[in-house]
Design a protein around this motif. Structure first.
Motif, PDB file in Angstrom:
ATOM      1  N   ILE B 210       0.828  -1.204   0.000  1.00  0.00           N
ATOM      2  CA  ILE B 210       0.000   0.000   0.000  1.00  0.00           C
ATOM      3  C   ILE B 210       0.866   1.258   0.000  1.00  0.00           C
ATOM      4  O   ILE B 210       0.475   2.296  -0.551  1.00  0.00           O
ATOM      5  CB  ILE B 210      -1.023  -0.025   1.167  1.00  0.00           C
ATOM      6  N   THR B 211       2.054   1.171   0.569  1.00  0.00           N
ATOM      7  CA  THR B 211       2.943   2.334   0.565  1.00  0.00           C
ATOM      8  C   THR B 211       3.430   2.639  -0.857  1.00  0.00           C
ATOM      9  O   THR B 211       3.465   3.799  -1.276  1.00  0.00           O
ATOM     10  CB  THR B 211       4.131   2.104   1.528  1.00  0.00           C
ATOM     11  N   ILE B 212       3.759   1.599  -1.602  1.00  0.00           N
ATOM     12  CA  ILE B 212       4.130   1.801  -3.013  1.00  0.00           C
ATOM     13  C   ILE B 212       2.922   2.346  -3.784  1.00  0.00           C
ATOM     14  O   ILE B 212       3.028   3.312  -4.552  1.00  0.00           O
ATOM     15  CB  ILE B 212       4.602   0.479  -3.675  1.00  0.00           C
ATOM     16  N   ASP B 213       1.744   1.751  -3.552  1.00  0.00           N
ATOM     17  CA  ASP B 213       0.539   2.209  -4.247  1.00  0.00           C
ATOM     18  C   ASP B 213       0.258   3.676  -3.949  1.00  0.00           C
ATOM     19  O   ASP B 213      -0.257   4.411  -4.794  1.00  0.00           O
ATOM     20  CB  ASP B 213      -0.682   1.393  -3.800  1.00  0.00           C
ATOM     21  N   SER B 214       0.590   4.089  -2.750  1.00  0.00           N
ATOM     22  CA  SER B 214       0.374   5.468  -2.366  1.00  0.00           C
ATOM     23  C   SER B 214       1.333   6.377  -3.134  1.00  0.00           C
ATOM     24  O   SER B 214       0.971   7.477  -3.553  1.00  0.00           O
ATOM     25  CB  SER B 214       0.576   5.585  -0.854  1.00  0.00           C
ATOM     26  N   SER B 215       2.547   5.894  -3.375  1.00  0.00           N
ATOM     27  CA  SER B 215       3.537   6.715  -4.093  1.00  0.00           C
ATOM     28  C   SER B 215       3.173   6.877  -5.568  1.00  0.00           C
ATOM     29  O   SER B 215       3.500   7.882  -6.185  1.00  0.00           O
ATOM     30  CB  SER B 215       4.935   6.109  -3.944  1.00  0.00           C
ATOM     31  N   THR B 216       2.481   5.884  -6.135  1.00  0.00           N
ATOM     32  CA  THR B 216       2.083   5.982  -7.555  1.00  0.00           C
ATOM     33  C   THR B 216       0.685   6.581  -7.698  1.00  0.00           C
ATOM     34  O   THR B 216       0.238   6.846  -8.809  1.00  0.00           O
ATOM     35  CB  THR B 216       2.028   4.582  -8.198  1.00  0.00           C
ATOM     36  N   MET B 217      -0.021   6.747  -6.595  1.00  0.00           N
ATOM     37  CA  MET B 217      -1.414   7.168  -6.536  1.00  0.00           C
ATOM     38  C   MET B 217      -2.379   6.129  -7.107  1.00  0.00           C
ATOM     39  O   MET B 217      -3.572   6.399  -7.250  1.00  0.00           O
ATOM     40  CB  MET B 217      -1.651   8.550  -7.158  1.00  0.00           C
ATOM     41  N   VAL B 218      -1.880   4.939  -7.402  1.00  0.00           N
ATOM     42  CA  VAL B 218      -2.775   3.838  -7.793  1.00  0.00           C
ATOM     43  C   VAL B 218      -3.686   3.512  -6.602  1.00  0.00           C
ATOM     44  O   VAL B 218      -4.863   3.168  -6.765  1.00  0.00           O
ATOM     45  CB  VAL B 218      -1.974   2.608  -8.243  1.00  0.00           C
ATOM     46  N   TYR B 305      -2.240  14.828 -12.755  1.00  0.00           N
ATOM     47  CA  TYR B 305      -2.716  13.633 -13.471  1.00  0.00           C
ATOM     48  C   TYR B 305      -1.753  13.178 -14.554  1.00  0.00           C
ATOM     49  O   TYR B 305      -1.868  12.079 -15.068  1.00  0.00           O
ATOM     50  CB  TYR B 305      -4.106  13.885 -14.080  1.00  0.00           C
ATOM     51  N   ASP B 306      -0.796  14.046 -14.921  1.00  0.00           N
ATOM     52  CA  ASP B 306       0.183  13.635 -15.935  1.00  0.00           C
ATOM     53  C   ASP B 306       1.252  12.746 -15.316  1.00  0.00           C
ATOM     54  O   ASP B 306       1.560  11.677 -15.837  1.00  0.00           O
ATOM     55  CB  ASP B 306       0.833  14.870 -16.577  1.00  0.00           C
ATOM     56  N   THR B 307       1.807  13.201 -14.195  1.00  0.00           N
ATOM     57  CA  THR B 307       2.848  12.402 -13.539  1.00  0.00           C
ATOM     58  C   THR B 307       2.253  11.143 -12.918  1.00  0.00           C
ATOM     59  O   THR B 307       2.790  10.047 -13.075  1.00  0.00           O
ATOM     60  CB  THR B 307       3.543  13.246 -12.458  1.00  0.00           C
ATOM     61  N   PHE B 308       1.141  11.313 -12.209  1.00  0.00           N
ATOM     62  CA  PHE B 308       0.538  10.182 -11.496  1.00  0.00           C
ATOM     63  C   PHE B 308      -0.662   9.677 -12.301  1.00  0.00           C
ATOM     64  O   PHE B 308      -1.789   9.673 -11.831  1.00  0.00           O
ATOM     65  CB  PHE B 308       0.181  10.606 -10.071  1.00  0.00           C
ATOM     66  N   TYR B 309      -0.376   9.260 -13.532  1.00  0.00           N
ATOM     67  CA  TYR B 309      -1.488   8.923 -14.436  1.00  0.00           C
ATOM     68  C   TYR B 309      -2.158   7.607 -14.050  1.00  0.00           C
ATOM     69  O   TYR B 309      -3.202   7.250 -14.586  1.00  0.00           O
ATOM     70  CB  TYR B 309      -1.043   8.961 -15.905  1.00  0.00           C
ATOM     71  N   GLY B 310      -1.581   6.906 -13.090  1.00  0.00           N
ATOM     72  CA  GLY B 310      -2.252   5.721 -12.543  1.00  0.00           C
ATOM     73  C   GLY B 310      -3.576   6.080 -11.884  1.00  0.00           C
ATOM     74  O   GLY B 310      -4.510   5.267 -11.867  1.00  0.00           O
ATOM     75  N   LEU B 311      -3.682   7.281 -11.369  1.00  0.00           N
ATOM     76  CA  LEU B 311      -4.949   7.732 -10.775  1.00  0.00           C
ATOM     77  C   LEU B 311      -6.024   7.867 -11.852  1.00  0.00           C
ATOM     78  O   LEU B 311      -7.147   7.378 -11.694  1.00  0.00           O
ATOM     79  CB  LEU B 311      -4.731   9.067 -10.047  1.00  0.00           C
TER      80      LEU B 311
END
Lengths: 388, 388
Positions: B210-218, B305-311
């Motif tokens: 979840i910490t990695i997911d938080s860093s990617t905003m996934v 949304y460009d950098t963290f496009y996983g969101l």
């Protein structure tokens, strides 16, 4: 909870800031009907309100103005009353479901008590009612099993944040304060303040008296006392924090550390409508959405209790109880009026509250007559020491 | 609402971050009793949990580890199970009132469904359950008339902010996001990120995945989909805003413009305890009070949304529905595992989600078998294109 399809509303103070905003809301809501209106003396505005909203009953507190209004609306089927008896008749009018009490000052207390006795729900926009007579009002509210719905933005925020929660689990109530136009100033900066300076509130459009009270933070002192009664909480569990943006309108901290807050753009129509529609919500006509990413920054500070020592005096009056909150309120009312007339300096407002409180000998659990008498004695005291 | 004096709790994932924090809470609360526990393979910790909390039943998913545990606790009166059948037996154990589902990954879905069918309330700490199978879970929750109580801090905040309100009056749900350790960075800054960089979350202590997911905003993409199911709201009425201090845990905007928010110091024990005690609150042992005047500043920004496009891909998967959220989740799970093993670059995580979604042909309204099949197909696809 019974949801009524139609709510019949009476307003004490229909020509003031809260009164006119309430009517703006009602104009757009078909489920509301205005049954009765009361005003102090602004009969021009009251006449146009009568013509638009067709109340059965109106009262003008000023007798001469009442006679004048009677003549102006003689083409209409509306009963025009005057004086305290008239206010009470408006307050207890049998067709009314909910009475909005928005008159400034102690004048609203007696009609409010009579309305509760007559089984009306109260939308409370008059601070003096609970500050001076909370020990009379709150037991009566309970006995008559009516609702008391706060209209003040801070108390509405707390009320909304408490929705459905057990009040025993409240750890703290956190009242936010904008800090007013003199936030960040020291006493020495406030020596030459004129009414026009103090009347510039950074966030809220309000009446003159409350705008001055906001600048001295006496307003927040009154709100602390009001919250104590409204939410049945020890005064030392009520915190005040400065939040200059006025976006978080107040908060409740629960015993588990969770804090529930109500936020919104500063617009008195929101708490007014919430009180009238409770427990429902509807779209706010011309209401603005909160855009936190445009506001970007919410900041918080401890109040400056040295400069704005009127706030500390409010806590003191609330802790002492009895007639002391009445003295605090009456001295402030007197001093603000004199300041607005240009007759005393700005810094005298809080100074005179302090002097009046020092002079006063508390009577515990006062009756309404004792409260009104205390108000008069405070005025007499101030008229005696300040010869204008 | 019936308030039970004693709640019997079972935990799927008792040795993980949420599981151990849950047991810390239960240690201090006499009204709770642990009936059953399940873990993946950490039998050392599970053994000590068994010795402290005396469950009737435990399951170790890994069969060899289960045999080892059985030997270790042969002095105790506890039944040791293994595999999926064991997880399900733990989930439906008849003495349990509430099942906390805190296993990472899709493994928790089937036991959760069986628990609901057995009439258990669900304290939900497993994102995959609603993301991939919300269309199965939510109707079942309704049919069985059980409660689903969110444990995620954001969803708990929304749940608390909705307390008692009519969901028809929701205008918008506003999920806050800390922005993670790479907030403010651009894609080009993230090329050489190593697992140890991504594992440094600024505010929350959580598990690795979840910490990695938080860093990617996934993580936030998954939360958007979860909120859609949990609160029965259109995905386009869910906003994400960046709030780096993680003090406002999320908000609800009502149709009148009023926003209710839940705030607190970042501490997962608060939402866990709220889920277990709901609708009551109690003091949080070793909980910290929120001191806004010490924090001073809460800030808000639009997500990048460009950098963290996983969101954005999360919104897209949620809008498309069917099996697409499963692909989003499975591709992420696969890629994060490979990244943590040092086998793929950081930026590949989101890139592989995108590729997997592009490749996938959606099956609408999938059964649990179809969902699990889609997960497998996504893994196969990724194993094929990335030869490690």
């Amino acid at each position: 909870m019974i949801i009524m399809n139609r709510k019949n509303i009476a307003i004490l103070g229909s020509t003031g800031s809260i009164g006119t905003q309430t009517l703006e809301i009602i104009r757009n809501k078909k489920q509301f009907k205005i049954t009765a209106l009361a005003a102090g003396k602004n009969i021009e505005l009251l006449e146009s309100q009568i013509r638009e909203f067709n109340p059965d009953l109106v009262c003008v507190y000023n007798e001469d103005k009442a006679i004048e209004l009677k003549y102006r609306v003689k083409d209409l089927d509306v009963k025009v009353l005057s004086g305290m008896d008239g206010l009470i008749e408006v307050a207890i009018y049998q067709k009314t479901d909910i009475l909005l009490t928005a008159m400034v000052g102690m004048i609203g207390i007696r009609p409010t008590i009579e309305a509760i006795k007559a089984g009306k729900d109260i939308a409370l926009a008059n601070k003096e009612t609970l500050v001076t007579a909370g020990h009379i009002i709150m037991p009566l509210i309970k006995e008559m099993n009516v609702n008391i719905l706060p209209v003040d933005s801070e108390h509405s925020a707390i009320f909304q944040s408490l929705n459905g929660e057990d009040s025993k689990t409240i750890k703290k109530i956190i009242l936010t304060a904008s800090g007013g136009p003199f936030h960040g100033k020291k006493l020495s900066d406030l020596k030459n303040i004129k009414p026009k300076d103090a009347l510039k509130h950074p966030n809220w459009e309000m009446g003159q008296k409350i705008t001055i009270d906001s600048s001295t933070m006496v307003n927040k002192g009154l709100e602390v006392m009001e919250a104590k009664w409204l939410f049945d909480i020890d005064i030392d569990k009520i915190d005040v924090i400065i939040h200059p943006q006025s976006i978080i309108h107040s908060m409740v901290e629960y015993n588990d550390g969770s804090v529930i807050a109500q936020l919104g753009v500063p617009d008195m129509k929101l708490p007014i409508q919430y009180a009238l529609l409770y427990p429902m919500r509807e779209e706010l006509v011309e209401g603005e959405s909160l855009e936190l990413t445009k506001i970007k920054d919410l900041t918080f500070e401890e109040p400056d209790y040295d400069t704005f020592y009127g706030l500390g005096l409010g806590y003191e009056a609330g802790r002492l109880g009895g007639t002391m909150p009445t003295v605090y309120n009456a001295a402030n009312e007197w001093a603000v009026a004199k300041f607005l007339e240009g007759k005393i300096d700005y810094l005298m407002i809080t100074q005179l509250i302090k002097e009046s409180m020092k002079e006063h000998r508390i009577i515990d659990n006062p009756s309404l007559n004792t409260i009104l008498n205390t108000e008069k004695e405070t005025y007499d005291f101030l008229n005696n020491i300040i010869k204008i």
